[in-house]
Structure formats: C-alpha cells, structure tokens
Write a protein that holds these residues in place. Structure first.
Motif, PDB file in Angstrom:
ATOM      1  N   VAL A  19     126.024  22.334  36.043  1.00  0.00           N
ATOM      2  CA  VAL A  19     127.440  22.026  36.230  1.00  0.00           C
ATOM      3  C   VAL A  19     128.087  23.207  36.937  1.00  0.00           C
ATOM      4  CG1 VAL A  19     127.585  20.506  34.215  1.00  0.00           C
ATOM      5  CG2 VAL A  19     128.082  22.928  33.960  1.00  0.00           C
ATOM      6  N   SER A  20     129.263  22.961  37.497  1.00  0.00           N
ATOM      7  CA  SER A  20     129.963  24.004  38.225  1.00  0.00           C
ATOM      8  C   SER A  20     131.417  24.028  37.780  1.00  0.00           C
ATOM      9  CB  SER A  20     129.870  23.726  39.726  1.00  0.00           C
ATOM     10  OG  SER A  20     130.530  24.741  40.452  1.00  0.00           O
ATOM     11  N   ILE A  21     131.899  25.219  37.492  1.00  0.00           N
ATOM     12  CA  ILE A  21     133.280  25.421  37.080  1.00  0.00           C
ATOM     13  C   ILE A  21     133.941  26.344  38.093  1.00  0.00           C
ATOM     14  CG2 ILE A  21     134.798  26.355  35.288  1.00  0.00           C
ATOM     15  CD1 ILE A  21     132.434  25.769  33.303  1.00  0.00           C
ATOM     16  N   SER A  77     129.406  26.100  48.638  1.00  0.00           N
ATOM     17  CA  SER A  77     128.307  25.523  49.426  1.00  0.00           C
ATOM     18  C   SER A  77     126.959  26.004  48.909  1.00  0.00           C
ATOM     19  CB  SER A  77     128.461  25.888  50.899  1.00  0.00           C
ATOM     20  OG  SER A  77     129.644  25.322  51.417  1.00  0.00           O
ATOM     21  N   TRP A  78     126.872  27.281  48.536  1.00  0.00           N
ATOM     22  CA  TRP A  78     125.621  27.824  48.000  1.00  0.00           C
ATOM     23  C   TRP A  78     125.248  27.084  46.718  1.00  0.00           C
ATOM     24  CZ3 TRP A  78     123.869  30.120  43.546  1.00  0.00           C
ATOM     25  CH2 TRP A  78     122.626  30.758  43.619  1.00  0.00           C
ATOM     26  N   ILE A  79     126.238  26.874  45.850  1.00  0.00           N
ATOM     27  CA  ILE A  79     125.979  26.157  44.594  1.00  0.00           C
ATOM     28  C   ILE A  79     125.534  24.726  44.887  1.00  0.00           C
ATOM     29  CG2 ILE A  79     127.065  25.221  42.506  1.00  0.00           C
ATOM     30  CD1 ILE A  79     128.871  27.793  42.554  1.00  0.00           C
ATOM     31  N   VAL A  88     122.005  24.997  33.369  1.00  0.00           N
ATOM     32  CA  VAL A  88     122.605  26.000  34.243  1.00  0.00           C
ATOM     33  C   VAL A  88     124.060  25.636  34.473  1.00  0.00           C
ATOM     34  CG1 VAL A  88     122.607  27.047  36.549  1.00  0.00           C
ATOM     35  CG2 VAL A  88     120.450  26.610  35.377  1.00  0.00           C
ATOM     36  N   ILE A  89     124.931  26.609  34.264  1.00  0.00           N
ATOM     37  CA  ILE A  89     126.364  26.453  34.497  1.00  0.00           C
ATOM     38  C   ILE A  89     126.754  27.474  35.550  1.00  0.00           C
ATOM     39  CG2 ILE A  89     128.675  26.586  33.498  1.00  0.00           C
ATOM     40  CD1 ILE A  89     127.255  26.107  30.729  1.00  0.00           C
ATOM     41  N   TYR A  90     127.241  26.989  36.683  1.00  0.00           N
ATOM     42  CA  TYR A  90     127.708  27.882  37.733  1.00  0.00           C
ATOM     43  C   TYR A  90     129.199  28.126  37.543  1.00  0.00           C
ATOM     44  CZ  TYR A  90     123.328  26.899  40.112  1.00  0.00           C
ATOM     45  OH  TYR A  90     121.999  26.791  40.434  1.00  0.00           O
ATOM     46  N   ALA A 117     124.327  37.057  37.953  1.00  0.00           N
ATOM     47  CA  ALA A 117     125.325  37.063  39.018  1.00  0.00           C
ATOM     48  C   ALA A 117     124.660  36.825  40.362  1.00  0.00           C
ATOM     49  CB  ALA A 117     126.073  38.399  39.053  1.00  0.00           C
ATOM     50  N   VAL A 118     125.390  36.111  41.214  1.00  0.00           N
ATOM     51  CA  VAL A 118     125.001  35.934  42.604  1.00  0.00           C
ATOM     52  C   VAL A 118     126.212  36.338  43.432  1.00  0.00           C
ATOM     53  CG1 VAL A 118     124.357  34.295  44.413  1.00  0.00           C
ATOM     54  CG2 VAL A 118     123.368  34.073  42.121  1.00  0.00           C
TER      55      VAL A 118
END
Length: 170
Positions: A19-21, A77-79, A88-90, A117-118
């Motif tokens: 998921v992405s937050i 875009s990377w995510i 995995v939580i971004y 971290a990225v």
C-alpha cells in the motif's frame, strides 16, 4: 475524514499487497487538491493515522519503506513501478530532514514494523520541470521545491532505518 490507502486490496480484512500513503492524498476534494496551512497539517495527521492503521491491519510482518526526495523527483512513479508485495507499506513524501522523518520511524517502531528508506535523487532542474507539467492543483511553488532541496539531509541508518537505498532519478 479518512481516505483509503492507494493500491489497497483486502483479504480477510487486511491489506494483501503493498500500500502507499501520501499526505497529499488527504488534500483531495471534488474540486481537486486544495492546500491551506490548516488542511496541510490535518493531512499529515491523517497520513500518520493511516500508517498506524495499515500496520495494525496486517497480520504478518510489515515493512515500511519511506520514499523521500524533492517534489517532482519521481517518488510516486518509483513506488508505482514496484511489484505488489504483501506487508510492504510505502510512505511517499518529500521529508527532507531527519526531524521530518522521525515521526514515521517512531510509528513503525511503536507498532513493530521494520523501516527502510529510499531516496530518489533527481536533479533539481528535472524535478522543477516535471512539477510544471502537473495539473494546476498539484503544482508546487518552485520556491517550495528549492527550499526542500536546500534542507535535504540524506537518510541514514543512524536515524533508525534498517537500510537506505539511493536511486538516481532521471
């Protein structure tokens, strides 16, 4: 007002893939993205609660990946280019300094999640050019992008990250 997490699919009441937050998602209205200082502060608070919720909802091990870089660097875009990965939580935000990243690290630790971290390292001119191509409600003032770039401290394991990856943005 709560907002669903991007790319969320539920299986047995828990997220089944990454998921992405992004705090900016909480600024969305029917008229597009609307920012005021008060709405900005509320969006950050909502994103922290969303992170807590996402970690608690997952039955297995969770890894938070904090993806940072200047606005327009290509974080989202990377995510989006990552394959789905359960657990995995971004967390997608500029987060230029140690103090900006500390709360996300603290939340991950408090709930027993690993955190990495990225850093998306994109030339400032490229980020500014990308920003100019956004829809009007999503354009960030160039002065804000330059301010974030000037504040940037590379993430490090000394902050509490398990690992730090630097990706060259283009």
């Amino acid at each position: 007002m709560s907002k669903p997490l991007r790319d969320e699919a539920m299986v047995d009441g828990a997220p089944s893939r990454s998921v992405s937050i992004n705090p900016d998602d909480f600024l969305e209205t029917a008229q597009g993205r609307v920012w005021t200082p008060e709405r900005g502060e509320a969006a950050w608070d909502q994103s922290y609660r969303a992170l807590e919720q996402a970690i608690m909802q997952h039955a297995g091990p969770v890894r938070v990946v904090l993806v940072c870089g200047v606005q327009g660097a290509g974080k989202t875009s990377w995510i989006a280019a990552r394959p789905p990965c359960p657990g995995v939580i971004y967390y997608d935000a500029a987060l230029p300094g140690v103090r900006h990243r500390a709360k996300i690290i603290a939340i991950a630790r408090r709930f027993g999640a690993a955190i990495d971290a990225v850093f998306i390292d994109t030339p400032l001119a490229v980020a500014i050019e990308r920003n100019a191509c956004r829809s009007p409600d999503r354009i960030v003032p160039v002065s804000a992008i330059r301010s974030v770039a000037g504040q940037f401290e590379l993430p490090s394991t000394d902050e509490g990250f398990g690992s730090v990856r630097i990706c060259k943005g283009v």
